[in-house]
Design a protein around this motif. Sequence first.
Motif, PDB file in Angstrom:
ATOM      1  N   TYR A   8       0.829  -1.234   0.052  1.00  0.00           N
ATOM      2  CA  TYR A   8       0.051   0.027   0.162  1.00  0.00           C
ATOM      3  C   TYR A   8       0.818   1.347   0.069  1.00  0.00           C
ATOM      4  O   TYR A   8       0.530   2.199  -0.719  1.00  0.00           O
ATOM      5  CB  TYR A   8      -0.957   0.068   1.283  1.00  0.00           C
ATOM      6  CG  TYR A   8      -1.890  -1.111   0.993  1.00  0.00           C
ATOM      7  CD1 TYR A   8      -3.149  -0.816   0.680  1.00  0.00           C
ATOM      8  CD2 TYR A   8      -1.718  -2.321   1.775  1.00  0.00           C
ATOM      9  CE1 TYR A   8      -4.118  -1.841   0.672  1.00  0.00           C
ATOM     10  CE2 TYR A   8      -2.811  -3.244   1.944  1.00  0.00           C
ATOM     11  CZ  TYR A   8      -3.952  -3.012   1.212  1.00  0.00           C
ATOM     12  OH  TYR A   8      -5.073  -4.068   1.174  1.00  0.00           O
ATOM     13  N   GLY A   9       1.851   1.327   0.881  1.00  0.00           N
ATOM     14  CA  GLY A   9       2.788   2.551   0.910  1.00  0.00           C
ATOM     15  C   GLY A   9       4.159   2.363   1.738  1.00  0.00           C
ATOM     16  O   GLY A   9       4.007   1.216   2.579  1.00  0.00           O
ATOM     17  N   HIS A  76      -8.580   0.237  -1.878  1.00  0.00           N
ATOM     18  CA  HIS A  76      -6.871   0.789  -1.972  1.00  0.00           C
ATOM     19  C   HIS A  76      -6.920   2.141  -1.787  1.00  0.00           C
ATOM     20  O   HIS A  76      -6.073   2.574  -0.767  1.00  0.00           O
ATOM     21  CB  HIS A  76      -6.412   0.339  -3.337  1.00  0.00           C
ATOM     22  CG  HIS A  76      -4.856   0.793  -3.633  1.00  0.00           C
ATOM     23  ND1 HIS A  76      -3.987   0.078  -3.010  1.00  0.00           N
ATOM     24  CD2 HIS A  76      -4.487   2.233  -3.890  1.00  0.00           C
ATOM     25  CE1 HIS A  76      -2.794   0.794  -3.226  1.00  0.00           C
ATOM     26  NE2 HIS A  76      -3.215   2.069  -3.860  1.00  0.00           N
ATOM     27  N   HIS A  77      -7.805   2.976  -2.310  1.00  0.00           N
ATOM     28  CA  HIS A  77      -7.826   4.385  -1.967  1.00  0.00           C
ATOM     29  C   HIS A  77      -8.326   4.820  -0.574  1.00  0.00           C
ATOM     30  O   HIS A  77      -7.323   5.654   0.106  1.00  0.00           O
ATOM     31  CB  HIS A  77      -8.611   5.124  -2.883  1.00  0.00           C
ATOM     32  CG  HIS A  77      -9.289   6.563  -2.695  1.00  0.00           C
ATOM     33  ND1 HIS A  77      -8.197   7.720  -2.832  1.00  0.00           N
ATOM     34  CD2 HIS A  77     -10.103   7.428  -1.893  1.00  0.00           C
ATOM     35  CE1 HIS A  77      -8.708   8.767  -2.446  1.00  0.00           C
ATOM     36  NE2 HIS A  77      -9.876   8.554  -1.780  1.00  0.00           N
ATOM     37  N   VAL A  80      -5.203   3.867   1.730  1.00  0.00           N
ATOM     38  CA  VAL A  80      -4.200   4.812   1.799  1.00  0.00           C
ATOM     39  C   VAL A  80      -4.333   5.832   2.371  1.00  0.00           C
ATOM     40  O   VAL A  80      -3.593   6.761   3.125  1.00  0.00           O
ATOM     41  CB  VAL A  80      -3.810   4.884   0.143  1.00  0.00           C
ATOM     42  CG1 VAL A  80      -2.448   5.971  -0.194  1.00  0.00           C
ATOM     43  CG2 VAL A  80      -3.043   3.450  -0.216  1.00  0.00           C
ATOM     44  N   SER A  84      -2.328   7.714   5.401  1.00  0.00           N
ATOM     45  CA  SER A  84      -1.814   9.273   5.176  1.00  0.00           C
ATOM     46  C   SER A  84      -2.054  10.321   6.068  1.00  0.00           C
ATOM     47  O   SER A  84      -1.518  11.099   6.301  1.00  0.00           O
ATOM     48  CB  SER A  84      -2.277   9.559   3.822  1.00  0.00           C
ATOM     49  OG  SER A  84      -3.569  10.052   3.718  1.00  0.00           O
ATOM     50  N   ILE A  89       3.724   9.433   4.207  1.00  0.00           N
ATOM     51  CA  ILE A  89       3.519   8.166   3.268  1.00  0.00           C
ATOM     52  C   ILE A  89       3.856   8.474   1.985  1.00  0.00           C
ATOM     53  O   ILE A  89       3.821   9.269   1.315  1.00  0.00           O
ATOM     54  CB  ILE A  89       2.176   7.797   3.406  1.00  0.00           C
ATOM     55  CG1 ILE A  89       1.880   6.176   2.768  1.00  0.00           C
ATOM     56  CG2 ILE A  89       1.119   8.645   2.881  1.00  0.00           C
ATOM     57  CD1 ILE A  89       0.728   5.385   2.711  1.00  0.00           C
ATOM     58  N   PRO A  91       2.802   6.746  -1.110  1.00  0.00           N
ATOM     59  CA  PRO A  91       1.493   5.640  -1.389  1.00  0.00           C
ATOM     60  C   PRO A  91       1.978   5.056  -2.693  1.00  0.00           C
ATOM     61  O   PRO A  91       2.576   5.612  -3.772  1.00  0.00           O
ATOM     62  CB  PRO A  91       0.461   6.676  -1.966  1.00  0.00           C
ATOM     63  CG  PRO A  91       1.070   7.973  -2.154  1.00  0.00           C
ATOM     64  CD  PRO A  91       2.280   8.399  -1.476  1.00  0.00           C
ATOM     65  N   PRO A 260      -3.595  11.609  -0.377  1.00  0.00           N
ATOM     66  CA  PRO A 260      -2.094  10.951  -0.190  1.00  0.00           C
ATOM     67  C   PRO A 260      -1.354  11.334  -1.270  1.00  0.00           C
ATOM     68  O   PRO A 260      -1.937  11.884  -2.392  1.00  0.00           O
ATOM     69  CB  PRO A 260      -2.445   9.495  -0.499  1.00  0.00           C
ATOM     70  CG  PRO A 260      -3.982   9.198   0.057  1.00  0.00           C
ATOM     71  CD  PRO A 260      -4.716  10.535  -0.237  1.00  0.00           C
ATOM     72  N   TYR A 262       0.221  11.372  -4.131  1.00  0.00           N
ATOM     73  CA  TYR A 262       0.614  10.353  -5.375  1.00  0.00           C
ATOM     74  C   TYR A 262       1.479  11.170  -6.322  1.00  0.00           C
ATOM     75  O   TYR A 262       2.333  10.520  -6.989  1.00  0.00           O
ATOM     76  CB  TYR A 262      -0.646   9.951  -5.782  1.00  0.00           C
ATOM     77  CG  TYR A 262      -1.330   8.848  -5.142  1.00  0.00           C
ATOM     78  CD1 TYR A 262      -0.739   7.539  -5.224  1.00  0.00           C
ATOM     79  CD2 TYR A 262      -2.751   8.844  -4.663  1.00  0.00           C
ATOM     80  CE1 TYR A 262      -1.635   6.310  -4.703  1.00  0.00           C
ATOM     81  CE2 TYR A 262      -3.167   8.000  -3.699  1.00  0.00           C
ATOM     82  CZ  TYR A 262      -2.555   6.731  -4.070  1.00  0.00           C
ATOM     83  OH  TYR A 262      -3.193   5.675  -3.308  1.00  0.00           O
TER      84      TYR A 262
END
Length: 268
Positions: A8-9, A76-77, A80, A84, A89, A91, A260, A262
């Motif tokens: 995940y991260g 998943h979203h 994460v 966060s 993190i 991610p 997060p 990204y």
Amino acid sequence: MSDLLYLYGLIPTNEANDQSLPSVTGFDGESELYTIEVGNVTAIVCDIDSDKHSEEDLKDKIENDMEWLQEKAFHHHETVLMVSKMYTIVPLKFCTLYKSEDSLKSSVESNRNKLQSTFSKLKGNEEWNLKIFCNDKELREQVSESNPAIEEKRKEISELPKGRQFFEKKKIDQLIDQELENEKNRICEEVHEKLKEKALEGSVKKNWGKDVTGRQENMAWNSVFLIAEDKVDDFIEEVNRYKEELESAGWSFEASGPWPPYHFSSFS
């Protein structure tokens, strides 16, 4: 057959030691999230039983099972996003898999310096997104009535012989469309550059279509910003100022976050 690791991260180990990861169900709906310490970097993972979910099976579901994909992408979203809010993190993208713990550790080790630099950049900062929408019909009318280039073209046409005026007037619509796009880009770029002054970093992303946004207006701009936590209120205040100034002209602004990071971190 050994289990796959779903990543995940990655978070700093010192932060992982300060507070424990809560009990959260993993990707397969059965296992729980746990951590793997790799020196000063800690990975947040869950096991996937490869007897039940092979890499080939997962790939097939991603490509052919939209309901499954939406459910897992949402998991998943949300996972994460939860992490966060607790830690700094880096991610990982949806469905990042490793075949073994050794493989994961090797990957982290080979990126150690980059990860430490990224943690330093992200700590105490937040990712925010700004989407700008425009009512093209409303703005087009304003451009048609007040744009200097269009006014000049109309004046030019009015001085031509009647026969030529008919054909030249057809070009007006094309000019209006062109000036509409110029005006949209001008305003969006102005807003973006002004908001970048409140941020550490800012970048422009691809616009989404109406089929994704579900809105009647077209998306005119899509950008992300990395903002220090103590500057977020200033950022939102500036967005609200643009809302008040431009709403009557057919513009709308959607700021959302924190997300997060990204767009401001990467890990291969």
